[in-house]
Structures are given as C-alpha cells and as structure tokens.
Design a protein around this motif. Structure first.
Motif, PDB file in Angstrom:
ATOM      1  N   GLN A   1      42.671  29.990  26.222  1.00 18.48           N
ATOM      2  CA  GLN A   1      43.087  30.018  27.623  1.00 18.48           C
ATOM      3  C   GLN A   1      43.336  31.441  28.107  1.00 18.48           C
ATOM      4  O   GLN A   1      42.993  31.794  29.234  1.00 18.48           O
ATOM      5  N   ARG A   2      43.926  32.256  27.230  1.00 20.03           N
ATOM      6  CA  ARG A   2      44.186  33.648  27.622  1.00 20.03           C
ATOM      7  C   ARG A   2      42.863  34.404  27.797  1.00 20.03           C
ATOM      8  O   ARG A   2      42.718  35.189  28.734  1.00 20.03           O
ATOM      9  N   GLU A   3      41.904  34.168  26.897  1.00 19.20           N
ATOM     10  CA  GLU A   3      40.597  34.823  27.034  1.00 19.20           C
ATOM     11  C   GLU A   3      39.905  34.393  28.324  1.00 19.20           C
ATOM     12  O   GLU A   3      39.289  35.207  29.019  1.00 19.20           O
ATOM     13  N   LEU A   4      40.019  33.101  28.675  1.00 20.02           N
ATOM     14  CA  LEU A   4      39.439  32.616  29.922  1.00 20.02           C
ATOM     15  C   LEU A   4      40.120  33.252  31.128  1.00 20.02           C
ATOM     16  O   LEU A   4      39.454  33.627  32.108  1.00 20.02           O
ATOM     17  N   THR A   5      41.441  33.395  31.050  1.00 17.13           N
ATOM     18  CA  THR A   5      42.183  34.022  32.151  1.00 17.13           C
ATOM     19  C   THR A   5      41.700  35.450  32.384  1.00 17.13           C
ATOM     20  O   THR A   5      41.461  35.873  33.525  1.00 17.13           O
ATOM     21  N   TYR A   6      41.564  36.213  31.288  1.00 15.88           N
ATOM     22  CA  TYR A   6      41.074  37.591  31.418  1.00 15.88           C
ATOM     23  C   TYR A   6      39.666  37.605  32.024  1.00 15.88           C
ATOM     24  O   TYR A   6      39.345  38.448  32.872  1.00 15.88           O
TER      25      TYR A   6
ATOM     26  N   ARG B   1      36.084  32.354  41.593  1.00 13.73           N
ATOM     27  CA  ARG B   1      36.724  31.158  41.047  1.00 13.73           C
ATOM     28  C   ARG B   1      38.243  31.318  40.907  1.00 13.73           C
ATOM     29  O   ARG B   1      38.995  30.384  41.200  1.00 13.73           O
ATOM     30  N   LEU B   2      38.687  32.499  40.462  1.00 12.58           N
ATOM     31  CA  LEU B   2      40.118  32.713  40.276  1.00 12.58           C
ATOM     32  C   LEU B   2      40.868  32.528  41.593  1.00 12.58           C
ATOM     33  O   LEU B   2      41.917  31.873  41.637  1.00 12.58           O
TER      34      LEU B   2
ATOM     35  N   ILE C   1      38.499  39.491  35.462  1.00  5.37           N
ATOM     36  CA  ILE C   1      37.396  40.468  35.497  1.00  5.37           C
ATOM     37  C   ILE C   1      36.321  40.025  36.493  1.00  5.37           C
ATOM     38  O   ILE C   1      35.813  40.828  37.285  1.00  5.37           O
ATOM     39  N   SER C   2      35.985  38.718  36.496  1.00  4.93           N
ATOM     40  CA  SER C   2      35.000  38.184  37.447  1.00  4.93           C
ATOM     41  C   SER C   2      35.444  38.395  38.885  1.00  4.93           C
ATOM     42  O   SER C   2      34.654  38.778  39.759  1.00  4.93           O
ATOM     43  N   GLN C   3      36.753  38.171  39.122  1.00  4.57           N
ATOM     44  CA  GLN C   3      37.285  38.332  40.486  1.00  4.57           C
ATOM     45  C   GLN C   3      37.223  39.792  40.923  1.00  4.57           C
ATOM     46  O   GLN C   3      36.893  40.102  42.076  1.00  4.57           O
ATOM     47  N   LEU C   4      37.556  40.697  39.989  1.00  6.02           N
ATOM     48  CA  LEU C   4      37.507  42.130  40.318  1.00  6.02           C
ATOM     49  C   LEU C   4      36.076  42.554  40.656  1.00  6.02           C
ATOM     50  O   LEU C   4      35.856  43.308  41.619  1.00  6.02           O
ATOM     51  N   PHE C   5      35.091  42.090  39.873  1.00  2.00           N
ATOM     52  CA  PHE C   5      33.684  42.374  40.194  1.00  2.00           C
ATOM     53  C   PHE C   5      33.325  41.806  41.571  1.00  2.00           C
ATOM     54  O   PHE C   5      32.681  42.469  42.387  1.00  2.00           O
TER      55      PHE C   5
ATOM     56  N   GLN D   1      36.352  42.413  26.096  1.00  2.00           N
ATOM     57  CA  GLN D   1      35.350  41.479  26.616  1.00  2.00           C
ATOM     58  C   GLN D   1      34.106  42.272  27.009  1.00  2.00           C
ATOM     59  O   GLN D   1      34.198  43.420  27.449  1.00  2.00           O
ATOM     60  N   GLU D   2      32.960  41.671  26.890  1.00  2.00           N
ATOM     61  CA  GLU D   2      31.706  42.335  27.247  1.00  2.00           C
ATOM     62  C   GLU D   2      31.526  42.246  28.760  1.00  2.00           C
ATOM     63  O   GLU D   2      31.236  41.173  29.307  1.00  2.00           O
ATOM     64  N   ALA D   3      31.724  43.374  29.449  1.00  2.00           N
ATOM     65  CA  ALA D   3      31.673  43.385  30.909  1.00  2.00           C
ATOM     66  C   ALA D   3      30.316  42.929  31.440  1.00  2.00           C
ATOM     67  O   ALA D   3      30.230  42.253  32.467  1.00  2.00           O
ATOM     68  N   ALA D   4      29.255  43.307  30.725  1.00  2.00           N
ATOM     69  CA  ALA D   4      27.905  42.970  31.197  1.00  2.00           C
ATOM     70  C   ALA D   4      27.674  41.462  31.188  1.00  2.00           C
ATOM     71  O   ALA D   4      26.823  40.947  31.921  1.00  2.00           O
ATOM     72  N   ALA D   5      28.459  40.751  30.363  1.00  2.00           N
ATOM     73  CA  ALA D   5      28.262  39.296  30.254  1.00  2.00           C
ATOM     74  C   ALA D   5      29.092  38.518  31.280  1.00  2.00           C
ATOM     75  O   ALA D   5      29.027  37.298  31.333  1.00  2.00           O
ATOM     76  N   VAL D   6      29.885  39.238  32.093  1.00  3.48           N
ATOM     77  CA  VAL D   6      30.744  38.587  33.088  1.00  3.48           C
ATOM     78  C   VAL D   6      30.122  38.749  34.470  1.00  3.48           C
ATOM     79  O   VAL D   6      29.871  39.865  34.925  1.00  3.48           O
TER      80      VAL D   6
END
Length: 430
Positions: free
Chosen positions: A15-20, A55-56, A24-28, A45-50
């Motif tokens: 859950q914590r990994e999903l939150t992060y 959604r957040l 990151i998705s929201q910031l992008f 986390q791999e930024a390129a994969a986000v």
C-alpha cells in the motif's frame, strides 16, 4: 511473528509503494517533472515506468466527500473541548481556543520559598501549588477570578467571594516536588524530597496533616495518578519507575533491569486510558510502559540529542507524546511509529537551558506551550504545524520551573523560583 502479522506487514508495504506511485503520477500530471523524478529516486521507484495520472486527486476528492461517514462518535470531552490533536485526519482544523498570548494574570499567590509544583482538579475548579518551603496551598479558581474582576461574579453566581486560598497544608519536611488530585475523591496527593508521598483529605477544613503516607527510599520527583484513582506511578532520583497500589500501599516495579532507565527519572504521565504510561529521564530517553505488566514496551533513545528530558505528556487520544528537554526544544512523538513528527523550536534564545521546565498543551490541544528561561516569557506554537505564536511575558522575577494548564478551560498556572505562582486566565473567549 505470526503468519497473519507477516501478511498484514506485506500488505502495508504494498500500500505504501502504491501511495508513492500515485503521488509521483500526480506530480507528473500536474507538470512537476523534476519533483516527481526526485521523489522517485528517494523511494526507489522507476520514474520512467510511472505515467502521468490524476487518480490521486480523484481518490482524495471521493474520500473527502465520504469522510464524515466514517468518523467515530464523539465522547463527552470532545463535545466540550473539540477532538484534540489528531494529525491522522486533520488538514485544516478550526479552533476557537484563545492564543496563549491573550491570557492575563488573574491572581498571584506567594510561598516562603521557590514554587515548583502545581496541579488542577479534573473539573478545573481547584488548583494546588507546592513549594521548597514544604507548604501546599489549595486555591479556588472562581474566587481567584472574582478577586481579579468583580464582574466575574456574574459569570459565576455560585461563587462566594472569600479568600482564594481555601487550604494550607503542612506535613512534609522538604521541598514539594509534585502534586496530583484524586480523580474521584476530595484527596490531594503530594510528593517530596523527604522521600514521602502523602494524601490529604481536603474536604475537611481542619485537616492540615495527611491521613496516609507512602515512604519511598529515594527523593520523589514526579507522579501520575491512574484514571481510576487506584494506582500511582512514581518517579524518583533513581532510575526505576514505581507503581503503587494506593489502598494496599504495595509497590511494584519492572523485574527486568535491562528495561529500566540508566539515569534519574524526571517525569511520568499516564495515558488517558491508562493502558500505558511514559517516563522521562536524565539519561536522555523516553520510555513507554505497559500499565498492567509494568514492562517497558517502547524506548525513544536520545530523543533530545542526548540532553536531559524534562517532561512527558500524552495527547488526549494517546497517539502522541509531547516531550521537552534541556536543549530547549519541544517534540511531538508518534507512538505507533516511534517517530518525531514535529519539533517546536525557538524557545531557547541562548540555546541549552540551565533549569528543567515543562511543556504542555492548552485545554483543546491546539497550542503547545513552553517557558523561555532567558526571557521569562511563554513561547507558544500551533500544535499541528509548529508555527510560532506571539510571546507572553510571564512577569516572574526568576525561572519558571513548572507549568500546568487547566484540563477544561482557558487557564494555566506558572510556578517560579521567585516564590510565586501566577494564575493565568483568558476572559471573554466567546
């Protein structure tokens, strides 16, 4: 660790990994690429994969719409004082509590030597002060208010305007170091450097001597009464916390030496539900103890960078401990994680202080209060974000060695080495 506990721990990590990832998705999505990449690097986390996502924001919006549906019912205290401090749920809390700088001196009482102990009754109607001269005074709050403001009689029609000091008690041979009112009976409990803990029945006007005495082997420094009124947690100049059964006078301690502090104890406080209590020590640690087994269940090591810890205090909900140290810093600790969430700084204008002092919440837990030794003024912060509030000059001619706030009204008392105790009150809070 049980299999269920391991599974729950793995779920928390996921859950914590999903939150992060959502952050990151929201910031992008919001165009903060640099910030998103920095956070991704920090949390590995791999930024390129986000991918950018809103959604957040949508989850937060839906959660806020339904937040009121899962709020727990308020208890009686919360109806009158508000919910208290809870950083888990609050974002923009509203408060009607007055800032500490708005309080005024309503009454001053003098002892014949330094004043270093005080306590309020649970209903806030009485306050007791104790001194190095071994005397104890019990004062009536309504009478103090009436003495300082004749108009206050209209607000307190039942008050008889007599002398505010309703009892003076003499039964100790040395400094009064701590005071506690019994939560259910008209009993005042005092601790002293003469190693005695005494109990006074102040319902009797003629009673100047204690009806019960517990004698310890060391000088008593602090105590906290169990909410039931049946037990007393006591600290001394030694490193071992005591639990006294008040009716039988039996003393209990943790039987495992490795769990004890390594220096003299300075403070002890029960949580409101009494499941745990906390101690502070000159060894620099804060420890949390099980209220039934007397075992140490948590240690905050060197929580003021090794400086002596002067005071500990639980928030009303028992989630946090407020500590103060000789480094002039006040800290808020979260019990569930063992982390320092907030540091309230700026009280020590010259850095490390000479004398110990106590930090406290106001009655609604909206503010944290602590005396500045060098300027003899009161520092105050917003409890939730550590924003500094205006200073209040405390008017003492010596260091303020003890402070305690009323549990239910905008009032507190300061005890000083200038022999005086000042009662502070904020009128017209509506």
């Amino acid at each position: 660790m049980k299999e269920e506990d391991k599974k729950e721990e793995r779920n928390k990590v996921k859950q914590r990994e999903l939150t992060y990832k959502l952050i990151i998705s929201q910031l992008f999505y919001d165009g903060h690429q640099t910030l998103a990449q920095e956070l991704a690097a920090i949390v590995e986390q791999e930024a390129a994969a986000v991918s950018p996502s809103d959604r957040l924001m949508n989850i937060v919006s839906m959660g806020l719409q339904h937040e009121h549906e899962v709020e727990r019912p308020l208890n009686r205290l919360e109806y009158t004082l508000g919910p208290g401090l809870d950083l888990e749920f609050e974002t923009e809390p509203q408060t009607s509590a007055p800032e500490p700088a708005m309080y005024e001196t309503a009454y001053v009482t003098s002892h014949k030597d330094k004043c270093r102990a005080a306590a309020f009754t649970m209903d806030g109607n009485l306050v007791a002060t104790g001194s190095v001269d071994a005397s104890i005074k019990i004062l009536d709050v309504d009478r103090m208010l009436a003495k300082s403001d004749p108009d206050a009689v209209e607000l307190h029609p039942d008050a008889v305007v007599g002398h505010p000091v309703i009892r003076t008690l003499y039964d100790h041979l040395d400094e009064i170091t701590c005071l506690e009112f019994h939560p259910r009976e008209q009993i005042l409990i005092s601790g002293s450097r003469d190693t005695n803990i005494k109990m006074f029945d102040f319902s009797k006007t003629s009673a100047k001597k204690a009806f019960k005495t517990l004698t310890d082997a060391e000088q008593v420094t602090c105590m906290s009464i169990h909410p039931s009124g049946d037990f007393l947690a006591v600290t001394t100049e030694g490193p071992v916390l005591r639990f006294y059964d008040i009716s039988s006078c039996q003393c209990y301690v943790c039987p495992y030496p490795r769990e004890h502090h390594t220096g003299p104890l300075t403070s002890v406080r029960y949580a409101a539900d009494a499941r745990v209590c906390a101690t502070a020590s000159k060894d620099g640690d804060v420890k949390v103890w099980d209220g039934v087994s007397a075992r140490c269940v948590q240690t905050f090591s060197k929580c003021h960078d090794g400086a002596e810890v002067c005071s500990v205090l639980f928030s009303r909900n028992g989630k946090y401990i407020l500590s103060s140290g000789l480094d002039s810093v006040v800290k808020l600790w979260e019990l569930s994680t063992g982390r320092c969430l907030i540091a309230y700084t700026g009280a020590g204008s010259v850095g490390r202080q000479e004398h110990s002092a106590h930090a406290m919440f106001n009655h609604t837990e909206d503010f944290v209060m602590f005396p500045d030794e060098a300027t003899t003024s009161l520092c105050a912060w917003d409890a939730r974000n550590a924003q500094r509030k205006n200073l209040l000059s405390l008017g003492h001619n010596g260091p303020v060695r003890h402070m305690v706030h009323s549990p239910c009204s905008p009032a507190f008392i300061t005890c000083s080495d200038d022999f005086r105790a000042r009662f502070w009150y904020r009128r017209n809070v509506h």
